[in-house]
Design a protein around this motif. Sequence first.
Motif, PDB file in Angstrom:
ATOM      1  N   GLY A 135       0.804  -1.222   0.000  1.00 14.92           N
ATOM      2  CA  GLY A 135       0.000   0.000   0.000  1.00 14.92           C
ATOM      3  C   GLY A 135       0.836   1.271   0.000  1.00 14.92           C
ATOM      4  N   GLY A 136       2.154   1.132   0.037  1.00 14.47           N
ATOM      5  CA  GLY A 136       3.037   2.305   0.056  1.00 14.47           C
ATOM      6  C   GLY A 136       3.189   2.924  -1.326  1.00 14.47           C
ATOM      7  N   HIS A 137       3.919   4.026  -1.350  1.00 12.43           N
ATOM      8  CA  HIS A 137       4.101   4.774  -2.604  1.00 12.43           C
ATOM      9  C   HIS A 137       5.582   5.103  -2.772  1.00 12.43           C
ATOM     10  CE1 HIS A 137       4.244   8.918  -4.563  1.00 12.43           C
ATOM     11  NE2 HIS A 137       3.753   8.150  -5.517  1.00 12.43           N
ATOM     12  N   VAL A 138       6.065   5.017  -4.007  1.00 11.33           N
ATOM     13  CA  VAL A 138       7.489   5.250  -4.293  1.00 11.33           C
ATOM     14  C   VAL A 138       7.612   6.263  -5.425  1.00 11.33           C
ATOM     15  CG1 VAL A 138       9.622   4.161  -5.096  1.00 11.33           C
ATOM     16  CG2 VAL A 138       8.077   2.886  -3.606  1.00 11.33           C
ATOM     17  N   VAL A 139       8.572   7.170  -5.295  1.00  2.00           N
ATOM     18  CA  VAL A 139       8.873   8.124  -6.365  1.00  2.00           C
ATOM     19  C   VAL A 139      10.192   7.710  -7.002  1.00  2.00           C
ATOM     20  CG1 VAL A 139       9.387  10.537  -6.921  1.00  2.00           C
ATOM     21  CG2 VAL A 139       7.681  10.005  -5.160  1.00  2.00           C
ATOM     22  N   GLN A 186       6.902   6.246   0.723  1.00  2.00           N
ATOM     23  CA  GLN A 186       7.829   5.566   1.644  1.00  2.00           C
ATOM     24  C   GLN A 186       9.267   5.572   1.152  1.00  2.00           C
ATOM     25  OE1 GLN A 186       5.935   1.731   1.963  1.00  2.00           O
ATOM     26  NE2 GLN A 186       4.413   2.471   3.434  1.00  2.00           N
ATOM     27  N   LEU A 187       9.471   5.921  -0.117  1.00  2.00           N
ATOM     28  CA  LEU A 187      10.837   5.851  -0.656  1.00  2.00           C
ATOM     29  C   LEU A 187      10.967   6.698  -1.908  1.00  2.00           C
ATOM     30  CD1 LEU A 187      13.594   4.238  -0.357  1.00  2.00           C
ATOM     31  CD2 LEU A 187      12.656   2.624  -2.030  1.00  2.00           C
ATOM     32  N   PHE A 188      12.150   7.352  -2.046  1.00  2.00           N
ATOM     33  CA  PHE A 188      12.596   7.916  -3.320  1.00  2.00           C
ATOM     34  C   PHE A 188      13.715   6.976  -3.785  1.00  2.00           C
ATOM     35  CE2 PHE A 188      11.944  12.850  -3.244  1.00  2.00           C
ATOM     36  CZ  PHE A 188      10.612  12.695  -2.903  1.00  2.00           C
ATOM     37  N   VAL A 189      13.635   6.477  -5.004  1.00  6.31           N
ATOM     38  CA  VAL A 189      14.763   5.692  -5.532  1.00  6.31           C
ATOM     39  C   VAL A 189      15.108   6.197  -6.924  1.00  6.31           C
ATOM     40  CG1 VAL A 189      13.185   3.761  -6.101  1.00  6.31           C
ATOM     41  CG2 VAL A 189      15.643   3.392  -6.168  1.00  6.31           C
ATOM     42  N   PHE A 190      16.361   6.583  -7.088  1.00  7.02           N
ATOM     43  CA  PHE A 190      16.816   7.158  -8.366  1.00  7.02           C
ATOM     44  C   PHE A 190      18.163   6.573  -8.742  1.00  7.02           C
ATOM     45  CE2 PHE A 190      14.041  10.707  -9.486  1.00  7.02           C
ATOM     46  CZ  PHE A 190      13.238  10.766  -8.359  1.00  7.02           C
ATOM     47  N   THR A 191      18.299   6.323 -10.047  1.00 11.09           N
ATOM     48  CA  THR A 191      19.616   5.971 -10.542  1.00 11.09           C
ATOM     49  C   THR A 191      20.462   7.241 -10.577  1.00 11.09           C
ATOM     50  OG1 THR A 191      20.817   4.892 -12.310  1.00 11.09           O
ATOM     51  CG2 THR A 191      19.028   6.295 -13.006  1.00 11.09           C
ATOM     52  N   HIS A 192      21.743   7.116 -10.306  1.00 13.17           N
ATOM     53  CA  HIS A 192      22.615   8.300 -10.352  1.00 13.17           C
ATOM     54  C   HIS A 192      22.939   8.667 -11.800  1.00 13.17           C
ATOM     55  CE1 HIS A 192      26.418  10.401  -8.525  1.00 13.17           C
ATOM     56  NE2 HIS A 192      25.606  11.249  -9.105  1.00 13.17           N
ATOM     57  N   ALA A 193      23.102   7.656 -12.657  1.00 11.09           N
ATOM     58  CA  ALA A 193      23.343   7.942 -14.084  1.00 11.09           C
ATOM     59  C   ALA A 193      22.703   6.849 -14.921  1.00 11.09           C
ATOM     60  CB  ALA A 193      24.843   8.022 -14.376  1.00 11.09           C
ATOM     61  N   SER A 194      22.114   7.259 -16.028  1.00 13.85           N
ATOM     62  CA  SER A 194      21.433   6.304 -16.906  1.00 13.85           C
ATOM     63  C   SER A 194      22.448   5.414 -17.614  1.00 13.85           C
ATOM     64  CB  SER A 194      20.614   7.066 -17.948  1.00 13.85           C
ATOM     65  OG  SER A 194      20.255   6.206 -19.000  1.00 13.85           O
ATOM     66  N   HIS A 225      11.016  16.039   3.363  1.00 12.58           N
ATOM     67  CA  HIS A 225       9.786  15.282   3.631  1.00 12.58           C
ATOM     68  C   HIS A 225      10.042  14.084   4.546  1.00 12.58           C
ATOM     69  CE1 HIS A 225       7.124  17.387   0.812  1.00 12.58           C
ATOM     70  NE2 HIS A 225       8.228  17.593   0.127  1.00 12.58           N
ATOM     71  N   GLY A 226      11.268  13.899   4.979  1.00  9.41           N
ATOM     72  CA  GLY A 226      11.583  12.773   5.859  1.00  9.41           C
ATOM     73  C   GLY A 226      11.415  11.420   5.176  1.00  9.41           C
ATOM     74  N   ILE A 227      11.640  11.402   3.861  1.00  9.53           N
ATOM     75  CA  ILE A 227      11.471  10.150   3.099  1.00  9.53           C
ATOM     76  C   ILE A 227      12.863   9.605   2.753  1.00  9.53           C
ATOM     77  CG2 ILE A 227      10.610   9.187   0.901  1.00  9.53           C
ATOM     78  CD1 ILE A 227       8.557  11.575   0.988  1.00  9.53           C
ATOM     79  N   PRO A 228      13.116   8.311   2.981  1.00  5.41           N
ATOM     80  CA  PRO A 228      14.453   7.795   2.658  1.00  5.41           C
ATOM     81  C   PRO A 228      14.767   7.888   1.170  1.00  5.41           C
ATOM     82  CG  PRO A 228      13.012   6.047   3.533  1.00  5.41           C
ATOM     83  CD  PRO A 228      12.230   7.311   3.569  1.00  5.41           C
ATOM     84  N   PHE A 229      16.021   8.220   0.894  1.00  3.50           N
ATOM     85  CA  PHE A 229      16.476   8.429  -0.490  1.00  3.50           C
ATOM     86  C   PHE A 229      17.509   7.356  -0.817  1.00  3.50           C
ATOM     87  CE2 PHE A 229      19.250  11.299  -3.347  1.00  3.50           C
ATOM     88  CZ  PHE A 229      18.563  10.898  -4.486  1.00  3.50           C
ATOM     89  N   LEU A 230      17.140   6.485  -1.753  1.00  2.00           N
ATOM     90  CA  LEU A 230      18.002   5.374  -2.181  1.00  2.00           C
ATOM     91  C   LEU A 230      18.567   5.700  -3.563  1.00  2.00           C
ATOM     92  CD1 LEU A 230      18.976   2.352  -2.213  1.00  2.00           C
ATOM     93  CD2 LEU A 230      16.656   1.737  -2.938  1.00  2.00           C
ATOM     94  N   VAL A 231      19.883   5.595  -3.706  1.00  2.00           N
ATOM     95  CA  VAL A 231      20.539   5.928  -4.978  1.00  2.00           C
ATOM     96  C   VAL A 231      21.214   4.689  -5.557  1.00  2.00           C
ATOM     97  CG1 VAL A 231      22.386   7.303  -6.039  1.00  2.00           C
ATOM     98  CG2 VAL A 231      20.905   8.333  -4.318  1.00  2.00           C
ATOM     99  N   ASP A 232      20.939   4.439  -6.836  1.00  5.84           N
ATOM    100  CA  ASP A 232      21.595   3.350  -7.569  1.00  5.84           C
ATOM    101  C   ASP A 232      22.841   3.931  -8.236  1.00  5.84           C
ATOM    102  OD1 ASP A 232      22.467   1.519  -9.407  1.00  5.84           O
ATOM    103  OD2 ASP A 232      20.566   1.327 -10.476  1.00  5.84           O
ATOM    104  N   SER A 233      24.009   3.606  -7.676  1.00  6.65           N
ATOM    105  CA  SER A 233      25.259   4.202  -8.181  1.00  6.65           C
ATOM    106  C   SER A 233      25.984   3.267  -9.148  1.00  6.65           C
ATOM    107  CB  SER A 233      26.178   4.541  -6.999  1.00  6.65           C
ATOM    108  OG  SER A 233      26.699   3.332  -6.426  1.00  6.65           O
TER     109      SER A 233
END
Length: 382
Positions: free
Chosen positions: A88-92, A141-149, A168-176
């Motif tokens: 039920g969570g949401h991710v950006v 519940q999460l931001f997840v972004f690749t650092h470079a395509s 926003h106090g949302i954890p930020f996960l980066v794919d490096s």
Amino acid sequence: MPIYFDNAATSYPKPDAVADSMRYFMRYNGTSTGRGTYARAREAGEKVYQVRKLLCQLFNYHEPEHVVFAANVTEALNLAIRGIVKPGGHVVTSSIEHNAVWRCLKMLERDDNIQISTVPCDSSGMTDVGLIEALVQPNTQLFVFTHASNVLGTIQPIRQIGRIARQHGIPFLVDSAQTAGAYPIDIAVDCIDILAFTGHKSLLGPMGTGGLVVNCERMIRPQKAGGTGRDSISPYQPDYLPDSLEAGTLNVSGIIGLGTAVSFILDETVEVIRRKERFLTHYALKQLQALDKVIIYGPDDPGNMVGVISFNLSDTPAVEVAYILDEVYEIMVRAGLHCAPTAHRLIGTELAGTVRMSFGYFNEKEDIDIVIAALKHIISKI
Ligand SMILES: Cc1ncc(COP(=O)(O)O)c(C=O)c1O
């Protein structure tokens, strides 16, 4: 001499010392970590700890125990995403994620009813940071972004994205996957809560290595349970790092090879590596732009790119171009979707794919001259 331009898939060659250190460990130590109390096992444990410290040094972090090892960045990303996002969570996320993120999210959408918002980006793959704020929901519940395509090379503005996540106090996960070791990453300054890395690409280490650097107190629910060597009486996975996320025997020789590779990078410096890869990218872009019938995708400013260029030759199938480059000229490039279909949707190559050249620290300008001469030859025949 064969030329290797598939460093975005895995880097080759590695610094010689990487294989040497792995062989030395396997030949003269060969023990597991965190289990035995004899001197040799303690030495192996100490070596792995030193690699955690080296990774902290590279990414400007201070807690070696918060470096978690995994088999690759795919496993690391799955650990983090599945360990944080609840039904039920949401991710950006971005519009150009690799399947390591994208499939993981899509499966949670199908199976756990999560919602996914993708932030639009321009045609070069640059995320429009101004549109992120409006996507945040009470259940994000999460931001997840690749650092470079890995298709377009575009470096994302992760610091700005990280600041929004913090507000926003949302954890930020980066794919490096495409940047670690080849582009500066500063966990503190870039506002990264969890950094996922893979050892075998620009970190110049062996396959089978990767992991997370966890810069937050938030509990990542373990996805695997098993032996850790400590607190064995407890029927449950420990709740402290790194044990909570490291079940089973580690890839000790691989981790030692990774440590040697990170030492190499720290000695050379990320700045020098970045400068060389940026030069190669700039030079290759200029040469490609001067050719007839070449369609280049992604940014045209190497300042916003890692060493990855996607292109096609008119409507010649990408796989055919890659095949000729390999068979006739001994030049290794990759063709297809590169496991990132959403990036291809952006540039309209979802069916055709692209030819991808990706540079590494050990490529030289002369390698690019050779591929350009080969492409000229191919173009003259199509
Ligand atoms: C951006 C990105 N993320 C994730 C991955 C997956 O890497 P690995 O196969 O090491 O898990 C890749 C590999 O191409 C990538 O480029």
